[in-house]
Write a protein that holds these residues in place. Sequence first.
Motif, PDB file in Angstrom:
ATOM      1  N   GLY A 121       0.799  -1.075  -0.090  1.00 25.72           N
ATOM      2  CA  GLY A 121       0.021   0.234   0.134  1.00 25.72           C
ATOM      3  C   GLY A 121       0.940   1.421   0.083  1.00 25.72           C
ATOM      4  N   ARG A 122       0.389   2.377   0.092  1.00 26.01           N
ATOM      5  CA  ARG A 122       1.052   3.766   0.222  1.00 26.01           C
ATOM      6  C   ARG A 122       2.065   3.466   1.380  1.00 26.01           C
ATOM      7  NH1 ARG A 122      -4.130   5.319  -1.111  1.00 26.01           N
ATOM      8  NH2 ARG A 122      -4.138   6.625  -3.290  1.00 26.01           N
ATOM      9  N   ARG A 123       1.736   2.849   2.617  1.00 25.80           N
ATOM     10  CA  ARG A 123       2.624   2.786   3.886  1.00 25.80           C
ATOM     11  C   ARG A 123       2.922   1.816   4.194  1.00 25.80           C
ATOM     12  NH1 ARG A 123       1.384   7.395   6.977  1.00 25.80           N
ATOM     13  NH2 ARG A 123       3.631   6.796   7.943  1.00 25.80           N
ATOM     14  N   TRP A 124       2.746   0.317   3.735  1.00 26.56           N
ATOM     15  CA  TRP A 124       3.357  -0.713   3.969  1.00 26.56           C
ATOM     16  C   TRP A 124       3.486  -1.684   2.899  1.00 26.56           C
ATOM     17  CZ3 TRP A 124       0.083  -4.661   2.106  1.00 26.56           C
ATOM     18  CH2 TRP A 124      -0.923  -4.400   1.849  1.00 26.56           C
ATOM     19  N   ILE A 125       4.365  -2.710   3.131  1.00 29.42           N
ATOM     20  CA  ILE A 125       4.720  -3.658   2.150  1.00 29.42           C
ATOM     21  C   ILE A 125       4.415  -4.959   2.941  1.00 29.42           C
ATOM     22  CG2 ILE A 125       6.013  -2.396   0.894  1.00 29.42           C
ATOM     23  CD1 ILE A 125       8.457  -3.698   2.241  1.00 29.42           C
ATOM     24  N   ALA A 126       4.151  -6.052   2.145  1.00 27.88           N
ATOM     25  CA  ALA A 126       3.883  -7.481   2.875  1.00 27.88           C
ATOM     26  C   ALA A 126       4.448  -8.516   1.801  1.00 27.88           C
ATOM     27  CB  ALA A 126       2.561  -7.661   3.174  1.00 27.88           C
ATOM     28  N   GLY A 127       5.019  -9.585   2.592  1.00 25.89           N
ATOM     29  CA  GLY A 127       5.374 -10.765   1.779  1.00 25.89           C
ATOM     30  C   GLY A 127       6.291 -11.760   2.656  1.00 25.89           C
ATOM     31  N   GLU A 128       6.511 -12.713   2.062  1.00 26.71           N
ATOM     32  CA  GLU A 128       7.186 -13.979   2.830  1.00 26.71           C
ATOM     33  C   GLU A 128       8.494 -13.477   3.217  1.00 26.71           C
ATOM     34  OE1 GLU A 128       6.677 -17.626   0.526  1.00 26.71           O
ATOM     35  OE2 GLU A 128       4.418 -17.688   0.970  1.00 26.71           O
ATOM     36  N   ASN A 129       9.404 -12.820   2.075  1.00 25.24           N
ATOM     37  CA  ASN A 129      10.767 -12.606   2.299  1.00 25.24           C
ATOM     38  C   ASN A 129      10.898 -11.095   2.878  1.00 25.24           C
ATOM     39  OD1 ASN A 129      11.376 -15.039   1.188  1.00 25.24           O
ATOM     40  ND2 ASN A 129      10.891 -14.241  -0.838  1.00 25.24           N
ATOM     41  N   VAL A 130      10.077 -10.418   3.123  1.00 25.64           N
ATOM     42  CA  VAL A 130      10.132  -9.172   3.871  1.00 25.64           C
ATOM     43  C   VAL A 130      10.995  -9.138   5.231  1.00 25.64           C
ATOM     44  CG1 VAL A 130       9.225  -6.836   4.609  1.00 25.64           C
ATOM     45  CG2 VAL A 130       8.151  -8.327   2.804  1.00 25.64           C
ATOM     46  N   ASP A 131      12.077  -8.581   5.140  1.00 21.86           N
ATOM     47  CA  ASP A 131      12.942  -8.644   6.348  1.00 21.86           C
ATOM     48  C   ASP A 131      13.180  -7.413   7.034  1.00 21.86           C
ATOM     49  OD1 ASP A 131      14.992  -7.314   5.080  1.00 21.86           O
ATOM     50  OD2 ASP A 131      15.745  -9.441   4.377  1.00 21.86           O
ATOM     51  N   ALA A 132      13.954  -7.262   8.241  1.00 25.77           N
ATOM     52  CA  ALA A 132      14.476  -6.180   8.926  1.00 25.77           C
ATOM     53  C   ALA A 132      15.090  -4.841   8.060  1.00 25.77           C
ATOM     54  CB  ALA A 132      15.090  -6.435   9.959  1.00 25.77           C
ATOM     55  N   ASP A 133      15.647  -5.509   6.995  1.00 25.51           N
ATOM     56  CA  ASP A 133      16.419  -4.465   6.141  1.00 25.51           C
ATOM     57  C   ASP A 133      15.586  -3.738   5.172  1.00 25.51           C
ATOM     58  OD1 ASP A 133      18.769  -5.103   7.485  1.00 25.51           O
ATOM     59  OD2 ASP A 133      19.330  -6.690   5.812  1.00 25.51           O
ATOM     60  N   SER A 134      14.308  -4.106   5.272  1.00 16.45           N
ATOM     61  CA  SER A 134      13.270  -3.256   4.168  1.00 16.45           C
ATOM     62  C   SER A 134      12.897  -1.826   4.855  1.00 16.45           C
ATOM     63  CB  SER A 134      11.930  -4.195   4.277  1.00 16.45           C
ATOM     64  OG  SER A 134      12.302  -5.298   3.425  1.00 16.45           O
ATOM     65  N   PRO A 135      12.585  -0.899   4.021  1.00 15.84           N
ATOM     66  CA  PRO A 135      12.091   0.407   4.729  1.00 15.84           C
ATOM     67  C   PRO A 135      10.849   0.048   5.512  1.00 15.84           C
ATOM     68  CG  PRO A 135      12.117   0.445   2.099  1.00 15.84           C
ATOM     69  CD  PRO A 135      12.505  -0.986   2.700  1.00 15.84           C
ATOM     70  N   GLY A 136      10.783   0.736   6.604  1.00 16.43           N
ATOM     71  CA  GLY A 136       9.650   0.690   7.719  1.00 16.43           C
ATOM     72  C   GLY A 136      10.165  -0.187   8.902  1.00 16.43           C
ATOM     73  N   VAL A 137       9.014  -0.534   9.649  1.00 19.99           N
ATOM     74  CA  VAL A 137       9.434  -1.256  10.715  1.00 19.99           C
ATOM     75  C   VAL A 137       8.836  -2.854  10.432  1.00 19.99           C
ATOM     76  CG1 VAL A 137       9.016  -1.341  13.335  1.00 19.99           C
ATOM     77  CG2 VAL A 137       9.346   0.890  12.078  1.00 19.99           C
ATOM     78  N   LEU A 138       9.332  -3.896  10.717  1.00 19.99           N
ATOM     79  CA  LEU A 138       8.939  -5.042  10.436  1.00 19.99           C
ATOM     80  C   LEU A 138       8.138  -5.601  11.615  1.00 19.99           C
ATOM     81  CD1 LEU A 138       8.861  -7.480   8.749  1.00 19.99           C
ATOM     82  CD2 LEU A 138      10.942  -8.428   9.832  1.00 19.99           C
ATOM     83  N   LEU A 139       6.802  -6.144  11.225  1.00 21.34           N
ATOM     84  CA  LEU A 139       5.931  -6.568  12.047  1.00 21.34           C
ATOM     85  C   LEU A 139       5.757  -8.010  11.729  1.00 21.34           C
ATOM     86  CD1 LEU A 139       3.097  -3.986  12.644  1.00 21.34           C
ATOM     87  CD2 LEU A 139       5.319  -4.249  13.812  1.00 21.34           C
ATOM     88  N   ASP A 140       6.254  -8.909  12.520  1.00 19.16           N
ATOM     89  CA  ASP A 140       6.288 -10.519  12.359  1.00 19.16           C
ATOM     90  C   ASP A 140       5.747 -11.201  13.617  1.00 19.16           C
ATOM     91  OD1 ASP A 140       8.590 -10.333  13.887  1.00 19.16           O
ATOM     92  OD2 ASP A 140       9.905 -10.621  12.326  1.00 19.16           O
ATOM     93  N   ALA A 141       6.198 -12.364  13.813  1.00 20.26           N
ATOM     94  CA  ALA A 141       5.615 -13.202  14.971  1.00 20.26           C
ATOM     95  C   ALA A 141       6.071 -12.548  16.305  1.00 20.26           C
ATOM     96  CB  ALA A 141       6.235 -14.571  14.912  1.00 20.26           C
ATOM     97  N   SER A 142       7.333 -11.755  16.094  1.00 22.78           N
ATOM     98  CA  SER A 142       7.627 -11.172  17.508  1.00 22.78           C
ATOM     99  C   SER A 142       6.818  -9.959  17.965  1.00 22.78           C
ATOM    100  CB  SER A 142       9.078 -10.629  17.469  1.00 22.78           C
ATOM    101  OG  SER A 142       9.213  -9.626  16.401  1.00 22.78           O
ATOM    102  N   SER A 143       5.889  -9.443  16.953  1.00 26.98           N
ATOM    103  CA  SER A 143       5.195  -8.277  17.416  1.00 26.98           C
ATOM    104  C   SER A 143       3.837  -8.577  18.092  1.00 26.98           C
ATOM    105  CB  SER A 143       4.428  -7.612  16.006  1.00 26.98           C
ATOM    106  OG  SER A 143       3.596  -8.525  15.368  1.00 26.98           O
ATOM    107  N   ARG A 144       3.704  -9.926  18.224  1.00 26.31           N
ATOM    108  CA  ARG A 144       2.499 -10.463  19.337  1.00 26.31           C
ATOM    109  C   ARG A 144       1.279 -10.183  18.839  1.00 26.31           C
ATOM    110  NH1 ARG A 144       6.766  -9.338  22.902  1.00 26.31           N
ATOM    111  NH2 ARG A 144       5.862  -7.738  23.699  1.00 26.31           N
ATOM    112  N   LEU A 145       1.157  -9.653  17.606  1.00 18.96           N
ATOM    113  CA  LEU A 145      -0.084  -9.205  17.206  1.00 18.96           C
ATOM    114  C   LEU A 145      -1.122 -10.608  16.583  1.00 18.96           C
ATOM    115  CD1 LEU A 145       0.329  -6.186  14.959  1.00 18.96           C
ATOM    116  CD2 LEU A 145      -0.538  -6.293  17.283  1.00 18.96           C
ATOM    117  N   GLY A 146      -2.079 -11.200  17.444  1.00 14.76           N
ATOM    118  CA  GLY A 146      -2.245 -12.548  17.374  1.00 14.76           C
ATOM    119  C   GLY A 146      -3.255 -12.655  15.752  1.00 14.76           C
ATOM    120  N   TYR A 147      -3.511 -11.551  15.125  1.00 16.50           N
ATOM    121  CA  TYR A 147      -4.186 -11.774  14.005  1.00 16.50           C
ATOM    122  C   TYR A 147      -3.379 -11.604  12.803  1.00 16.50           C
ATOM    123  CZ  TYR A 147      -3.747  -6.687  14.176  1.00 16.50           C
ATOM    124  OH  TYR A 147      -3.362  -5.604  14.248  1.00 16.50           O
TER     125      TYR A 147
END
Length: 371
Positions: A300-326
């Motif tokens: 989108g304008r402010r986010w990206i998503a994908g299996e290979n998105v990692d911490a080196d991508s622009p922005g802040v990575l939200l993955d399993a460690s973010s504890r967002l259950g959904y």
Amino acid sequence: VGRRAHQRETWDESATDGVSLCADPDDGTWQSDNAVLNLVVAGEPESGLPDHQPAVDMLDDLRTQLQSEYVGYLEDLGDLVTETIEAGAPFVDEDHSYQFFTKESDGLESGQTVALFVIDALRLDLARRLADELRTYVATLSADAPEFAVDEDVWLGTLPSETEFGKAALMPGEIQMFDVSLVDSELQPLRNNRRVTVNRRESLLGGDGWTVTREEDEGWQSTRVAYFKNDLDNIGEKELSDLEAMLARRVDSLAEFIGTKLEQGEWDQAYVLTDHGFVLLPDTASPERISRPPAASDSGRRWIAGENVDADSPGVLLDASSRLGYLDANVSILASPLKRFKKQGLGDARFYHGGLLPQEFVLDFISITQG
């Protein structure tokens, strides 16, 4: 302008830590946001003063200075959010909007009459203004009218904070049924492993006994009515020339509309919910378009998503460690209010959502109960 300048000068004295200073719902970021919005809505009052008044020369420069400082403040807030998440402490110990129907199940399943107002893009400071106006409205009802109590609760919206995900979260059903997942390389909101489209949102509500309406004079005979309106979001993305004043007027009209429906409909209870907030920049700010990483499969304008998105991508990575259950996907979300991934069109340069500032996903829900 003077009040805003004094607030800016004494800001560092108002809290002892950065998180409270920037993100406290009562005294932090929305206080500053709302002050800037009201500053712009006020226009140029000095234009009616005699030329010899000192305010004629100084107020325009002071407004420009304050708005410039506000943009800097948003950038600093983005840095604070980034640091907090990367330190491993994001988004915990708060109610999430996708839990709303479960937590309110006793009232919603009690057989009482219920009105549900889902207002697109009702940012926290605007929701609090709406709640205050509703309190004023119900306090002035005639002696034979029902008595209503107006209460508020802070909830965390879905991330990314966009309509597609936020409204899907506000559907009936157990909370474990809601997911935001990658499906065929596209980030989608799911209920019971099925994508929640606009039509399915209506069928879910209809199956749970709700009458869905987008009209002010249709469907209100039902004992369980859900009213959806996108006015605020449409104003922000299409009517940028008089944006602040139009947002303020729309909140005023919403208060009158909801108050009238409560008075006429004899509802036992009502709720005002929203899917997301937004960042509102002064018209002097210039957003920067950046290229999305090639590994991303959706954006989108402010986010990206994908299996290979990692911490080196622009922005802040939200993955399993973010504890967002959904959230069942790797999603990287921009925290800077001035950056966006390149995408066709830039029509909402001053008003946009989907990023990682509190203004976009910390939401105020209003409950109205007949006493």
